[in-house]
Every structure is written in C-alpha cells, then in structure tokens.
Design an enzyme around this catalytic site. Sequence first.
Site, short mmCIF file in Angstrom:
data_model
loop_
_atom_site.label_atom_id
_atom_site.label_comp_id
_atom_site.label_asym_id
_atom_site.label_seq_id
_atom_site.Cartn_x
_atom_site.Cartn_y
_atom_site.Cartn_z
N SER A 1 30.89 47.61 34.19
CA SER A 1 30.64 48.82 34.90
C SER A 1 31.10 50.16 34.47
CB SER A 1 31.68 48.77 36.28
OG SER A 1 31.18 47.65 37.02
C1 LIG Z 1 29.51 44.59 37.94
S1 LIG Z 1 29.82 42.97 37.19
C2 LIG Z 1 31.52 43.11 37.03
C3 LIG Z 1 32.10 44.20 36.24
C4 LIG Z 1 33.45 43.89 35.74
N1 LIG Z 1 34.36 44.01 36.96
C5 LIG Z 1 33.97 44.93 34.71
O1 LIG Z 1 35.04 44.72 34.36
O2 LIG Z 1 33.43 45.77 34.23
C6 LIG Z 1 29.70 41.90 38.68
C7 LIG Z 1 29.98 40.65 38.24
O3 LIG Z 1 30.16 39.95 39.52
C8 LIG Z 1 29.72 38.54 39.44
N2 LIG Z 1 29.45 38.00 41.02
C9 LIG Z 1 28.58 37.99 41.61
N3 LIG Z 1 28.51 37.27 42.60
C10 LIG Z 1 29.69 36.86 42.75
C11 LIG Z 1 30.36 35.75 43.60
N4 LIG Z 1 29.97 35.33 44.90
N5 LIG Z 1 31.75 35.71 43.27
C12 LIG Z 1 32.19 35.73 42.14
N6 LIG Z 1 31.65 36.77 41.29
C13 LIG Z 1 30.32 37.09 41.49
C14 LIG Z 1 28.73 38.50 38.59
O4 LIG Z 1 28.63 37.46 37.83
C15 LIG Z 1 29.10 39.86 37.59
O5 LIG Z 1 29.74 39.02 36.41
#
Ligand SMILES: C[S@@+](CC[C@H](N)C(=O)[O-])C[C@H]1O[C@@H](n2cnc3c(N)ncnc32)[C@H](O)[C@@H]1O
Length: 401
Positions: free
Chosen positions: A77
């Site tokens: 992000s």
């Molecule tokens: C924007 S990224 C996270 C960015 C991260 N927090 C960082 O440090 O920059 C969103 C993440 O949410 C995860 N995700 C989507 N649906 C999810 C779920 N139901 N449970 C856990 N993770 C999920 C995706 O695999 C993705 O890696």
Amino acid sequence: MTAIDGSTVRNPDVLREDMVRALRDQGAITSEPVAAAFAAVPRHRFAPEAPLSIAYDLHSTVPVKKDKHGLVISVMSAAHLQAVMLEQAGIEPGMTVLEIGSGGVNAAYLQELVGPGGQVTTVDIDRDIIDRARMCLDEAGYTQVKTVVADGESGVPDGAPYDRVIVTAAAWDIPPSWISGLAEKGRLVVPLTVCGTTRSIAFDRDEDGLISRSYGLAHFVPMQGDGAAEERKVMLRDGVVVRTDDGRVSLNARALDRALGTPQLVRWSGAAYDLPDELDLYLTLNLSSVARLHADKEVIERGLVEASARLGVPALVSEDSIAYRTRRANEETGGYESGVIAHGPQAEALADEYSNLLRRWAHDHRRRGVATFRYLPGPAPSPLPQDAVLRRHGIITATWR
Ligand SMILES: C[S@@+](CC[C@H](N)C(=O)[O-])C[C@H]1O[C@@H](n2cnc3c(N)ncnc32)[C@H](O)[C@@H]1O
C-alpha cells in the site's frame, strides 16, 4: 552518492527522511510515534523489485501479485494511506494488534508502534503473500511479527482479544469475528466499501456495535474469500456501466439501456452544491434504490452522460429508469447549484426523489460537520431505516446530526 555511470543514486535513508517530512507536511503523519515508525522501517526492503523512488513515493503502490486475469490482487500500500490509517488506529506500546491483509511493511510499522512488549499478528488469505512477507520481515529484523495464512473473515482467534484490528483490503461487510476479536476498548480500522466508494473508517466498540471516530477516502484491492463483495454490474450502450452492491436493487440492463437512449429530463434543485464526497455518501445512504453510474471521457464528451459520471456518481434506479446528479455554475453566488438528469418512463418520479434529497442535504447537513458511521451487527431491524445499508452480518448507517 554517485553511480558508476555518473548518475545520482539516492540513498534510501535520505529518501526515507524526505518521505517522513512530506508525510508530515501533507498531514498524513500527525504524531511522533508514527513518524518514528516510518523513519525506522527500511521500506525498500519490503519492495525489493521496485525502484527506490517508487518504494518511497508517498502515493505509489507496488504491485505484488496478479490473478490469472491480470487483475492486481495484492500490493504494498501507498505510504500516505498507511500513515493515515496508523494515525486513525492510535496504537500504543504494549498493544496486541491484528492486521488483515499482509505485505510485511505495515506489520513492521505496527511492530515499531507496539514495541517489544506488544504483539503483531498479520494474516493473509494467500500463501505466496505470507511467504514473501515472512521473508522480508525476517530480513529486516522483525522476527517477532506472527504471520498466518487464513481467510481473515474468521479473524485469528488464537491471539484475541486484540486492542486493534487493522484491515488492509477493501471490505464489504464487518464479519462477527472482527468485533468479537476486539478487546472491550478495542478499535477496528477498516476500508469499508459502500456502493463503489471506499472509506477507511476507525470504529470503536459501543453498546450497540461499532461507532466511528474518523474516516477518509481510501483505495484498496478488494477482499477475497468468504467476505468478498456481493456486487452486480451491467454494461449499457457505449461502455456506460451501472453497478450496485445492494442485494435489494435489481438492474435490468436492457430497460436501463433503453432509458439512456431517451431524451434527458433536467431538474435543477435550487440548492447549493459542493463537497461531492460527503454529498455522495448522503445520497448513497438515502436514495431508495441506489447504484453507481460510470462513463468514460469519450462518452461524456459526446454528451450521452454528464461529466459527474466520470469518477462514478450515485444513481437512483428503477426497473426501467435512471437518475443521477449534475451541477451548473450559480452566477449569483459564484458557486454551483446541484441538479438531476433523469431518463426513462419514470424520469419525473426519480427526479423528484433525487432533487428532494439534494435540497435536504444542502439545507440540513452540508457544512454542518462530518458524518458518524454506525455498524449494528445482527439481524436487520424491520422495517429497515431509510438511511441504512444492508449487509450480510449487520447494517451500516451514517448520520450528520
Ligand atoms: C493491499 S494488500 C495489503 C498491504 C499490506 N498490508 C502492506 O503492508 O502494504 C491486501 C492484501 O489483502 C489480502 N486479502 C484479500 N482478502 C483477504 C482475506 N479474506 N483474508 C486475508 N487477507 C486477504 C490480499 O491477498 C492482499 O495481500
């Protein structure tokens, strides 16, 4: 620092200092602990594939994984958004924090904020993402962060109660586990999507469920798994799109397309127009059958749809008609007046409902402070309040009182 080819190579430490300064200047960082966390974590080591300038850019994301259709499903992000959400979270040393949606770098910030006496758990639905996050965290020295592969919909009960739960994927609903997993005075920070617009909302617990403390527009990849959004989308002529995430709204593509081909009814409200994000939130929660209308630049230039649809605009839809807001300059006040464009056999009725709301917004709510969101878990009351958004596990409301 100078590279062999003579070009200037920016030192990551300098870039990091610049980033922290700019995040303060832009109001994303407002506290010393968050500034210290951003100054401490070597952000570029969580995005080794990206140029340093991108890793330390305030508003750039770094793509991490695409699905089989080429859609990006995981990113690092943007620093600006991470800073805003960490400020919303108000994390203190010694806290226990759950992050839903991993990448590594945000978990490292969290670990800096909770310190050695706190505990950070980060969960991702995707094993590749967790493997990568684990490697980056270990290499950067954040071995204390716990990483878990699971659907975050169920939370991570092993480790609850959490003082803070921070969700980093766009959520459509708030599952029971996120609330039950919170400590009594816990806070949930979640990018919640309502009819196509996502806001990062900081919720505290109260006797009825959750009540917001702050919110701001945000952009995230969507939540996957059991909590994925229930969204429907229809394509009308020339690539015009109408979408809704409200299960009660029916979208009849052929009838709406026919409506768009009929002459437009224009109704000026006589009410002032500004602050479109807040207005759209009000409309989205109060229109009786809400969708979102999108059109690209070319279609707008040809005059089929007004410019308000460029980034998506709340639309009131019936079986065979559609209405959405527009604006025009108000010569007397120097500002703008809001209005409605409506198409189809029920254009008059839709324009009436829509313009009444535009007037109510201007007279009762506009510039009278920010909204308070509430999330009430459990079965929806019957009848459902007019300004409530129905979800699988509860209802969302927003009030400006
Ligand atoms: C924007 S990224 C996270 C960015 C991260 N927090 C960082 O440090 O920059 C969103 C993440 O949410 C995860 N995700 C989507 N649906 C999810 C779920 N139901 N449970 C856990 N993770 C999920 C995706 O695999 C993705 O890696």
